[in-house]
Scaffold this active site. Structure first.
Site, PDB file in Angstrom:
ATOM      1  N   CYS A 214     -28.746 -34.807  22.346  1.00 32.13           N
ATOM      2  CA  CYS A 214     -27.492 -34.648  22.270  1.00 32.13           C
ATOM      3  C   CYS A 214     -27.049 -34.648  23.941  1.00 32.13           C
ATOM      4  O   CYS A 214     -26.060 -35.459  24.236  1.00 32.13           O
ATOM      5  CB  CYS A 214     -27.089 -32.991  22.152  1.00 32.13           C
ATOM      6  SG  CYS A 214     -27.808 -31.791  22.977  1.00 32.13           S
ATOM      7  N   HIS A 267     -26.395 -27.177  23.358  1.00 37.00           N
ATOM      8  CA  HIS A 267     -25.991 -28.185  22.735  1.00 37.00           C
ATOM      9  C   HIS A 267     -24.819 -28.598  23.634  1.00 37.00           C
ATOM     10  O   HIS A 267     -24.090 -27.724  24.141  1.00 37.00           O
ATOM     11  CB  HIS A 267     -25.753 -27.952  21.300  1.00 37.00           C
ATOM     12  CG  HIS A 267     -25.320 -29.184  20.390  1.00 37.00           C
ATOM     13  ND1 HIS A 267     -26.396 -30.411  20.618  1.00 37.00           N
ATOM     14  CD2 HIS A 267     -24.212 -29.550  19.989  1.00 37.00           C
ATOM     15  CE1 HIS A 267     -25.652 -31.241  19.558  1.00 37.00           C
ATOM     16  NE2 HIS A 267     -24.492 -30.748  19.238  1.00 37.00           N
ATOM     17  N   HIS A 279     -21.056 -36.039  18.119  1.00 33.69           N
ATOM     18  CA  HIS A 279     -22.201 -35.412  18.838  1.00 33.69           C
ATOM     19  C   HIS A 279     -23.507 -36.058  18.355  1.00 33.69           C
ATOM     20  O   HIS A 279     -23.319 -36.425  17.065  1.00 33.69           O
ATOM     21  CB  HIS A 279     -22.366 -33.925  18.544  1.00 33.69           C
ATOM     22  CG  HIS A 279     -22.433 -33.521  17.522  1.00 33.69           C
ATOM     23  ND1 HIS A 279     -23.151 -32.070  17.338  1.00 33.69           N
ATOM     24  CD2 HIS A 279     -22.002 -33.576  16.283  1.00 33.69           C
ATOM     25  CE1 HIS A 279     -23.147 -31.960  15.957  1.00 33.69           C
ATOM     26  NE2 HIS A 279     -22.117 -32.787  15.337  1.00 33.69           N
TER      27      HIS A 279
END
Length: 315
Positions: A214, A267, A279
């Site tokens: 991420c 995240h 993402h």
């Protein structure tokens, strides 16, 4: 045998993608293909199942990755390994750059003057082949690989790579002058570059177009437009410009924390516009664009940061 040296040994990555390991004993049997002097991400990915990929994170085996031609500083030689820091990847773990271990066979010493050539060929396709003089493929490299230019022709660009001289097809690279003032992209530019990777499987520690994690996805899409941001999500969440969650624009980074936004950040994704997010989710999933409404992310959203600017200089 281990011997320590001062931090003055510069080396360059000589494989398409080098993995930065937590320790010399981190790699498992299944990872051996990633440790050689001819390591290929495609070959490594072929032998890893999702559980083995998940272990790279859960067992804290992998820290990050580097592309061919990127520089490291060697702190120490540990058997067949080099303990290094990566100056291009800012991190709270070491003020000099991201720390970890790389097999010595994947690093090489280069001529400083040649390597600091003013012109660089930067790959702008997801992957591209580097060829030899006989137009035979040498290695497949990732998006944003950057190598010194020797000569530019209509159909090819001759470059220096760590093991010699190679050739890129002109259509696969953009030639950039290293020291010119670089125009920086907008938030929409970050989104457009990221959209090209929708469908690419997640890879923990990933910093290449063979698989991003991420924060690696966030880091590299910014890097494509000459913004240097921290490597990890926890660091990314503390830099840049704070953005109110009711004032988001496309290209802003969204951060998510456990305990419905009150716990540890785990995240990061891009705000896409219209309450959507772009993402790289987690192992077993691929880069995607999702609606935030009704998802766990909606509850965990805790902060947003902006690194892009409409001007030539980042905010």
């Amino acid at each position: 045998m281990t011997h320590t040296k001062e931090n003055n040994e510069k080396r360059v990555v000589r494989v398409p993608v080098a993995t930065l390991w937590t320790a010399p004993d981190s790699p498992r049997e299944v990872d051996q293909t990633s440790l050689t002097a001819s390591a290929s991400m495609r070959d490594w990915l072929k032998v890893l199942d999702d559980d083995q990929k998940r272990e790279l994170c859960d067992e804290n085996l992998v820290q990050s990755q580097l592309l061919i031609g990127e520089e490291v500083w060697v702190d120490e030689w540990v058997g067949d390994w080099a303990k290094v820091v990566v100056p291009s990847q800012p991190s709270k773990k070491d003020k000099r750059g991201y720390p970890g271990y790389i097999p010595i066979s994947q690093l090489v010493k280069t001529d400083e003057a040649d390597w600091n050539s003013n012109e660089r060929a930067v790959v702008h396709k997801k992957q591209a082949w580097l060829y030899n003089g006989a137009e035979e493929p040498l290695v497949e490299v990732s998006y944003l690989t950057s190598l010194p230019v020797i000569e530019e022709k209509d159909t090819f660009v001759k470059v220096l790579y760590p093991d010699g001289v190679g050739y890129f097809a002109s259509e696969d690279v953009a030639v950039q002058t290293k020291h010119e003032t670089k125009a920086k992209g907008s938030g929409e530019d970050l989104i457009r570059s990221g959209e090209a990777f929708v469908g690419l499987p997640y890879f923990w520690g990933g910093m290449s177009a063979f698989g991003y994690d991420c924060s690696g996805f966030a880091y590299n899409m910014h890097k494509a437009f000459h913004y240097e941001i921290p490597r990890d999500a926890t660091d990314q969440a503390k830099s840049g410009t704070n953005v109110a969650l009711d004032d988001l624009q496309a290209g802003d980074l969204l951060f998510f924390a456990y305990e419905e936004g009150q716990g540890r950040i785990h995240h990061v994704g891009f705000y896409y516009g219209e309450n959507k997010m772009l993402h790289s989710p987690n192992v077993g999933k691929s880069i995607e664009i999702i609606d935030l409404e009704g998802t766990v992310y909606e509850k965990e959203l805790c902060v947003a940061r902006r690194y892009w600017s409409e001007t030539e200089e980042p905010s």
